[in-house]
Design an enzyme around this catalytic site. Sequence first.
Site, PDB file in Angstrom:
ATOM      1  NE  ARG A  69      -3.438  -0.229 -12.248  1.00  0.00           N
ATOM      2  CZ  ARG A  69      -4.126  -0.906 -13.157  1.00  0.00           C
ATOM      3  NH1 ARG A  69      -4.918  -0.289 -13.992  1.00  0.00           N
ATOM      4  NH2 ARG A  69      -4.029  -2.214 -13.236  1.00  0.00           N
ATOM      5  CD  GLU A 106      -6.887 -18.062 -15.965  1.00  0.00           C
ATOM      6  OE1 GLU A 106      -7.637 -18.958 -15.577  1.00  0.00           O
ATOM      7  OE2 GLU A 106      -6.958 -16.879 -15.581  1.00  0.00           O
TER       8      GLU A 106
END
Length: 184
Positions: A69, A106
């Site tokens: 984006r 993560e």
Amino acid sequence: MSATKHGDPRIQYISDSIRAIPDFPHKGIMFRDVTTLLLDHKAFKDTIDIFVERYRDQKIDVIVGIEARGFIFGPPIALAIGAKFVPMRKPRKLPGPVIRQEYSLEYGTDCIEMHVGAIEKDERVVLIDDLIATGGTLGAAIKLLDQVGAEIVECGCLIELVDLKGREKLSGKPLYILVEYEGE
């Protein structure tokens, strides 16, 4: 720094145009969807205008957009201020020689890449992305720009998820945000 703290009346309209989608892509995540902002000509234009007003007189050489984006918001800003646009992409998306920077997720790692020679030493750069959450991607982009000797003027993001403390991974670089969300 946040535009919301400066009382710009366009900010509330921009914020209202961003859709919240609960439990996407995983349960417990509140996804901030900017595609609804893109459907609203005024909200999209206001977003670009605010960034352009901020960077127009700062002698910026390069706007770097982070996949994906950052590719939406970066080019119109670059065009408006007379800067070049450089994309930073996920691995194996750019043809030709690249430099890369890995970063932690993560569960595992990811990487971003940029064309060799796209940015020259001492060029003044603004990094643009739609959102900063944990700061891993933006932090990696900063390290990549440090490798080539760029002068990072600022990181600009439409959204910050404040509770995720992503700005702590930005090596002290300034961060400009339009809309902040807490308690995500």
